[in-house]
Design a protein around this motif. Structure first.
Motif, short mmCIF file in Angstrom:
data_model
loop_
_atom_site.label_atom_id
_atom_site.label_comp_id
_atom_site.label_asym_id
_atom_site.label_seq_id
_atom_site.Cartn_x
_atom_site.Cartn_y
_atom_site.Cartn_z
N VAL A 30 0.84 -1.19 0.00
CA VAL A 30 0.00 0.00 0.00
C VAL A 30 0.88 1.24 0.00
CG1 VAL A 30 -1.80 1.28 1.21
CG2 VAL A 30 -1.84 -1.23 1.21
N LEU A 31 0.70 2.08 -1.00
CA LEU A 31 1.45 3.34 -1.11
C LEU A 31 0.76 4.38 -0.24
CD1 LEU A 31 2.02 3.38 -4.98
CD2 LEU A 31 3.47 2.36 -3.19
N ARG A 32 1.47 4.98 0.69
CA ARG A 32 0.88 5.94 1.63
C ARG A 32 1.23 7.36 1.24
NH1 ARG A 32 -2.76 2.96 4.64
NH2 ARG A 32 -1.81 0.98 5.26
N ILE A 33 0.28 8.24 1.42
CA ILE A 33 0.51 9.67 1.20
C ILE A 33 0.61 10.36 2.55
CG2 ILE A 33 -1.95 10.25 1.02
CD1 ILE A 33 -1.11 12.24 -1.23
N ASP A 34 1.56 11.25 2.71
CA ASP A 34 1.69 12.00 3.95
C ASP A 34 0.44 12.85 4.17
OD1 ASP A 34 4.19 10.94 4.29
OD2 ASP A 34 5.24 12.68 3.46
N ALA A 35 0.04 12.97 5.43
CA ALA A 35 -1.19 13.68 5.76
C ALA A 35 -1.20 15.10 5.21
CB ALA A 35 -1.39 13.70 7.27
N ASP A 36 -0.04 15.77 5.23
CA ASP A 36 0.00 17.16 4.78
C ASP A 36 0.05 17.28 3.25
OD1 ASP A 36 2.53 16.15 4.48
OD2 ASP A 36 3.56 17.91 5.30
N LYS A 37 0.07 16.15 2.55
CA LYS A 37 0.12 16.19 1.08
C LYS A 37 -1.12 15.56 0.44
CE LYS A 37 5.15 16.29 0.62
NZ LYS A 37 6.34 15.62 0.01
N ARG A 38 -2.13 15.28 1.25
CA ARG A 38 -3.31 14.59 0.72
C ARG A 38 -4.01 15.38 -0.38
NH1 ARG A 38 -7.20 13.00 5.34
NH2 ARG A 38 -6.33 14.85 6.31
N LYS A 39 -3.86 16.71 -0.37
CA LYS A 39 -4.48 17.54 -1.40
C LYS A 39 -3.46 18.12 -2.37
CE LYS A 39 -8.52 18.71 1.40
NZ LYS A 39 -9.41 19.78 1.92
N ASP A 40 -2.25 17.59 -2.34
CA ASP A 40 -1.19 18.05 -3.22
C ASP A 40 -1.29 17.29 -4.55
OD1 ASP A 40 1.14 18.50 -4.62
OD2 ASP A 40 2.46 18.31 -2.89
N PRO A 41 -1.68 17.95 -5.64
CA PRO A 41 -1.86 17.25 -6.91
C PRO A 41 -0.61 16.54 -7.40
CG PRO A 41 -2.83 19.44 -7.01
CD PRO A 41 -2.03 19.38 -5.74
N ALA A 42 0.55 17.16 -7.18
CA ALA A 42 1.79 16.55 -7.68
C ALA A 42 2.09 15.24 -6.97
CB ALA A 42 2.95 17.53 -7.50
N GLU A 43 1.89 15.21 -5.64
CA GLU A 43 2.15 13.99 -4.88
C GLU A 43 1.11 12.92 -5.19
OE1 GLU A 43 4.16 11.49 -2.02
OE2 GLU A 43 4.65 13.05 -3.49
N ARG A 44 -0.13 13.34 -5.32
CA ARG A 44 -1.18 12.38 -5.68
C ARG A 44 -0.91 11.80 -7.06
NH1 ARG A 44 -6.08 15.50 -5.96
NH2 ARG A 44 -7.21 13.55 -6.26
N LYS A 45 -0.51 12.65 -8.00
CA LYS A 45 -0.21 12.17 -9.35
C LYS A 45 0.94 11.16 -9.31
CE LYS A 45 0.92 13.63 -14.03
NZ LYS A 45 0.97 14.74 -14.99
N ARG A 46 1.96 11.45 -8.52
CA ARG A 46 3.09 10.53 -8.43
C ARG A 46 2.65 9.16 -7.94
NH1 ARG A 46 6.64 8.43 -4.89
NH2 ARG A 46 5.67 9.40 -3.06
N LEU A 47 1.84 9.14 -6.90
CA LEU A 47 1.41 7.87 -6.32
C LEU A 47 0.43 7.13 -7.22
CD1 LEU A 47 1.10 9.08 -2.64
CD2 LEU A 47 2.78 7.46 -3.52
N ILE A 48 -0.48 7.86 -7.84
CA ILE A 48 -1.42 7.22 -8.77
C ILE A 48 -0.66 6.50 -9.87
CG2 ILE A 48 -3.13 7.69 -10.57
CD1 ILE A 48 -4.21 9.95 -8.73
N ASN A 49 0.32 7.18 -10.45
CA ASN A 49 1.04 6.61 -11.60
C ASN A 49 2.10 5.60 -11.20
OD1 ASN A 49 -0.12 8.01 -14.05
ND2 ASN A 49 0.32 9.76 -12.73
#
Length: 312
Positions: A30-49
């Motif tokens: 499971v790829l986790r996103i840091d709580a402070d980056k949950r709305k960061d499009p760049a970090e979300r894009k990185r994890l999605i891809n």
């Protein structure tokens, strides 16, 4: 082999439940996103891809935005929102819908997870339409009673914090519930049902009741014959049980238990009534087969894993 999974919207009710399922698995990372980056499009894009599968547990507009971030052709998106359930470019994530549906789920990179009310309604009515017993032009009336967890965090908080919400509460009384398009499209009906959902003062569990009059049928049929159509259609399905026409066995002194399929990915189907009027009742866990369990089942199918893995 280990698969990389990202849950976008992991703090919502569906996202939390998916993470609970995944936590029991040794074949996923499971790829986790840091709580402070949950709305960061760049970090979300990185994890999605970076993922093999991304679950979207987001409101409709946010889900559409998330899909736009996906540019890795190998990433499969399973969207739990309403946004893509009747979209022609997306596969409906209900494997039991028809014989070809599993192959569609296996090969598609865009899978729309069904709604909870819709899953129960479609599984109850699709075989009757497909068999020709119920004409496509029939307008069916139905109601659904569901636990308050189906309303998400805000509704859960309102029930847990309220001093008294003891009575069932019908809603969507303008008859425009957001599940209607998929309920019509995936049953094969030409007309959306008259549908009233009811929130009960219990956490989870859901039962849709569809009202059928034999005058609606294309040919004469008894409750036992309707039950047989359902049983034949779902023969061999791991998660669907079509119960015999036995009111005493299916109820507690005539009272139906909406919560009896909870903590499972199971759908229980019942036919009640007589030759003059009938009910088809479809029961499931709105957080299981009605949401997170269904999403994991589609994930398993898409990845070529036993679709029952991690589910009961």
């Amino acid at each position: 082999m280990s698969y990389k999974i990202f849950v976008d919207g992991q703090e919502g009710t569906t996202g939390l439940q998916i993470n609970e399922y995944l936590a029991q698995r040794d074949d996923v990372e499971v790829l986790r996103i840091d709580a402070d980056k949950r709305k960061d499009p760049a970090e979300r894009k990185r994890l999605i891809n970076a993922s093999d599968i991304t679950f979207l547990c987001l409101p409709d507009d946010a889900a559409r935005e998330a899909v736009a971030l996906a540019d890795n052709p190998a990433t499969c998106i399973i969207d739990a929102s309403t946004a893509h359930r009747v979209h022609p470019g997306w596969v409906y994530g209900l494997p039991e819908l028809e014989r070809q549906q599993r192959e569609r789920i296996r090969t598609s990179k865009r899978i729309a997870n069904p709604g909870c009310h819709a899953t129960a309604f479609i599984l109850a009515l699709r075989p009757l339409v497909a068999s020709g017993l119920l004409p496509a032009g029939t307008q069916v009336a139905a109601h659904s009673i569901t636990g308050y967890s189906g309303g998400g965090k805000k509704m859960i908080e309102s029930y847990r914090n309220a001093q008294r919400i003891d009575a069932p509460r019908p809603y969507a009384l303008a008859l425009t519930h957001k599940h209607l398009p998929e309920m019509r499209a995936h049953t094969g009906l030409d007309i959306a049902p008259i549908f009233v959902p009811i929130v009960g003062p219990f956490y989870k569990g859901l039962a849709v009741t569809a009202y059928l009059h034999p005058g609606q049928f294309a040919r004469k049929a008894t409750p036992a014959e309707v039950q047989k159509i359902l049983a034949d259609y779902y023969a061999g399905e791991a998660f669907i049980r079509v119960h015999p026409c036995d009111l005493e066995a299916a109820t507690d002194g005539g009272f139906f238990n909406v919560e009896a399929s909870n903590d499972s990915n199971r759908v229980d189907l019942f036919v009640f009534g007589n030759e003059e009027r009938m009910l088809v009742v479809s029961r499931l866990d709105n957080l299981g087969k009605g949401a997170s369990g269904a999403a994991v089942q589609s994930m398993n199918i898409h990845l070529g894993i036993d679709e029952t893995k991690g589910l009961v």
